[in-house]
Design a protein around this motif. Structure first.
Motif, PDB file in Angstrom:
ATOM      1  N   LEU A  22      82.265  34.319  54.685  1.00 58.72           N
ATOM      2  CA  LEU A  22      81.340  35.406  54.325  1.00 58.72           C
ATOM      3  C   LEU A  22      81.079  36.363  55.493  1.00 58.72           C
ATOM      4  CD1 LEU A  22      78.688  33.354  52.317  1.00 58.72           C
ATOM      5  CD2 LEU A  22      80.279  35.026  51.388  1.00 58.72           C
ATOM      6  N   GLY A  23      81.702  36.074  56.633  1.00 57.82           N
ATOM      7  CA  GLY A  23      81.509  36.965  57.779  1.00 57.82           C
ATOM      8  C   GLY A  23      80.264  36.667  58.599  1.00 57.82           C
TER       9      GLY A  23
ATOM     10  N   THR B 237      76.117  39.979  50.138  1.00 60.34           N
ATOM     11  CA  THR B 237      75.542  41.303  49.882  1.00 60.34           C
ATOM     12  C   THR B 237      75.081  41.951  51.190  1.00 60.34           C
ATOM     13  OG1 THR B 237      74.750  40.455  47.779  1.00 60.34           O
ATOM     14  CG2 THR B 237      73.686  42.452  48.589  1.00 60.34           C
ATOM     15  N   VAL B 238      74.317  41.189  51.977  1.00 61.99           N
ATOM     16  CA  VAL B 238      73.774  41.740  53.231  1.00 61.99           C
ATOM     17  C   VAL B 238      74.900  41.974  54.239  1.00 61.99           C
ATOM     18  CG1 VAL B 238      72.259  41.203  55.193  1.00 61.99           C
ATOM     19  CG2 VAL B 238      71.472  40.794  52.852  1.00 61.99           C
TER      20      VAL B 238
ATOM     21  N   ARG C  17      78.046  45.310  57.971  1.00 59.89           N
ATOM     22  CA  ARG C  17      79.347  45.426  58.651  1.00 59.89           C
ATOM     23  C   ARG C  17      79.421  46.745  59.415  1.00 59.89           C
ATOM     24  NH1 ARG C  17      82.603  44.081  54.313  1.00 59.89           N
ATOM     25  NH2 ARG C  17      81.729  42.010  54.587  1.00 59.89           N
ATOM     26  N   GLY C  18      79.828  46.642  60.681  1.00 59.22           N
ATOM     27  CA  GLY C  18      79.968  47.865  61.484  1.00 59.22           C
ATOM     28  C   GLY C  18      78.654  48.371  62.078  1.00 59.22           C
TER      29      GLY C  18
ATOM     30  N   LYS D 295      64.082  33.326  55.517  1.00 58.91           N
ATOM     31  CA  LYS D 295      63.730  32.068  54.823  1.00 58.91           C
ATOM     32  C   LYS D 295      64.115  32.133  53.341  1.00 58.91           C
ATOM     33  CE  LYS D 295      60.184  31.257  58.219  1.00 58.91           C
ATOM     34  NZ  LYS D 295      58.945  30.599  58.560  1.00 58.91           N
ATOM     35  N   MET D 296      63.325  31.508  52.463  1.00 59.07           N
ATOM     36  CA  MET D 296      63.696  31.456  51.041  1.00 59.07           C
ATOM     37  C   MET D 296      63.014  32.600  50.291  1.00 59.07           C
ATOM     38  SD  MET D 296      63.703  28.151  48.529  1.00 59.07           S
ATOM     39  CE  MET D 296      61.964  28.226  48.118  1.00 59.07           C
ATOM     40  N   HIS D 297      63.306  33.819  50.761  1.00 58.81           N
ATOM     41  CA  HIS D 297      62.727  35.011  50.148  1.00 58.81           C
ATOM     42  C   HIS D 297      63.850  35.967  49.748  1.00 58.81           C
ATOM     43  CE1 HIS D 297      58.590  34.061  51.234  1.00 58.81           C
ATOM     44  NE2 HIS D 297      59.018  33.723  52.434  1.00 58.81           N
ATOM     45  N   LYS D 298      63.600  36.726  48.746  1.00 56.90           N
ATOM     46  CA  LYS D 298      64.395  37.890  48.334  1.00 56.90           C
ATOM     47  C   LYS D 298      65.580  37.551  47.435  1.00 56.90           C
ATOM     48  CE  LYS D 298      62.958  40.700  52.186  1.00 56.90           C
ATOM     49  NZ  LYS D 298      61.977  41.445  51.389  1.00 56.90           N
ATOM     50  N   THR D 299      65.651  38.338  46.362  1.00 55.17           N
ATOM     51  CA  THR D 299      66.846  38.365  45.529  1.00 55.17           C
ATOM     52  C   THR D 299      67.893  39.201  46.264  1.00 55.17           C
ATOM     53  OG1 THR D 299      66.116  40.394  44.483  1.00 55.17           O
ATOM     54  CG2 THR D 299      65.408  38.322  43.436  1.00 55.17           C
ATOM     55  N   ARG D 300      69.101  39.257  45.702  1.00 55.63           N
ATOM     56  CA  ARG D 300      70.136  40.070  46.360  1.00 55.63           C
ATOM     57  C   ARG D 300      69.730  41.546  46.425  1.00 55.63           C
ATOM     58  NH1 ARG D 300      75.260  39.015  43.033  1.00 55.63           N
ATOM     59  NH2 ARG D 300      73.627  38.788  41.472  1.00 55.63           N
ATOM     60  N   ALA D 301      69.132  42.037  45.354  1.00 57.63           N
ATOM     61  CA  ALA D 301      68.752  43.466  45.354  1.00 57.63           C
ATOM     62  C   ALA D 301      67.678  43.732  46.417  1.00 57.63           C
ATOM     63  CB  ALA D 301      68.244  43.867  43.973  1.00 57.63           C
TER      64      ALA D 301
END
Ligand code: PEP
Length: 250
Positions: free
Chosen positions: A86-87, A49-50, A55-56, A12-18
């Motif tokens: 963005l994959g 970022t995620v 990937r893989g 949902k609308m949680h978390k910064t990229r870090a």
């Protein structure tokens, strides 16, 4: 018929990229030996970022929504072309927060479903009744309409790319879970709707997730039911400590 279990986390609308990167990294390592199908859907801002972290791995990258058009004057929207870039591999559509807070109707959701399929995405189509609809005995009718209208014009060839998530609105984020029996009854009913539309083989194969306050304490009981093939998890998907035990339910 044995269907694979499919556990998805909607951040949902949680978390910064870090913060998103930290959770994705923890899930990538802790679910590496997981036996089921997995997906996480971060906010649009964290997809790149995620995606790089996943990937893989055995965890799919999902988006929480997409626009009903490929491009153009749609301020604030995000296109399937941008998601593909963005994959992103799958898109959650018709989530109850989109339906009820942002007033998305079945026709709009159906346009998004068809566009996502056209561009090769898997789709998790969410259906589910409000509390007053359940109390009025209309849970099946609501889920039937949302399933039929959400899939209007979707070909049988595309049905393997569809997962249905049954999410009773009164159970989302409220701590109230449908009993495994009540949830299973709706799942069985939705499977019958799919059989009517696409035949029994498609209906036997389609994955139907349950969503609504799934936690490690209730995951195994829910998923022991014949027609419950996984979970779409909100609140408990926000930490590895709460999500991994659901994803590895025994
Ligand atoms: C959801 O948002 O899809 C959901 C099921 O949320 P929660 O698990 O927090 O009820």
């Amino acid at each position: 018929m044995s269907r694979p279990y499919y556990i998805a986390g909607n951040w949902k609308m949680h978390k910064t990229r870090a913060e998103a990167a930290e959770l994705a990294g923890a899930l990538a390592s802790r679910l590496a030996d997981g036996k089921h199908k997995y997906l996480v859907a971060p906010s649009f801002t964290s997809l790149e970022t995620v995606g790089a972290i996943l990937r893989g791995t055995n965890i799919l990258l999902g988006a929480q929504d997409c626009a009903p058009a490929e491009q153009g004057a749609h301020t604030g929207e995000v296109s399937v072309l941008q998601l593909k870039d963005l994959g992103v591999q799958a898109v959650i559509l018709g989530h109850s927060e989109r339906r009820h807070i942002y007033k998305e109707d079945d026709a709009l959701i159906n346009r998004k479903v068809k566009l996502a399929l056209k561009h090769g995405f898997e789709v998790i189509l969410c259906v589910g009744e409000l509390l007053e609809e359940r109390e009025a005995g209309r849970a099946e009718a609501v889920c039937e309409t949302q399933t039929i209208q959400g899939l209007e014009g979707v070909s049988a060839a595309d049905i393997p790319k569809i997962t249905i998530a049954y999410e009773p609105v009164w159970a989302i984020g409220t701590g109230k879970t449908a009993t495994p029996e009540d949830a299973d009854a709706i799942h069985a009913f939705v499977r019958k709707v799919i059989a009517r539309l696409y035949g029994t083989d498609a209906a036997e194969k389609i994955i139907i997730q349950y969503g609504g306050s799934v936690k490690s304490e209730n995951a195994a009981q829910l998923m022991a039911k014949e027609h419950i093939d996984g979970a779409l998890v909100g609140g408990a998907a926000l930490t590895a400590e709460t999500f991994v035990p659901i994803a590895k339910f025994a």
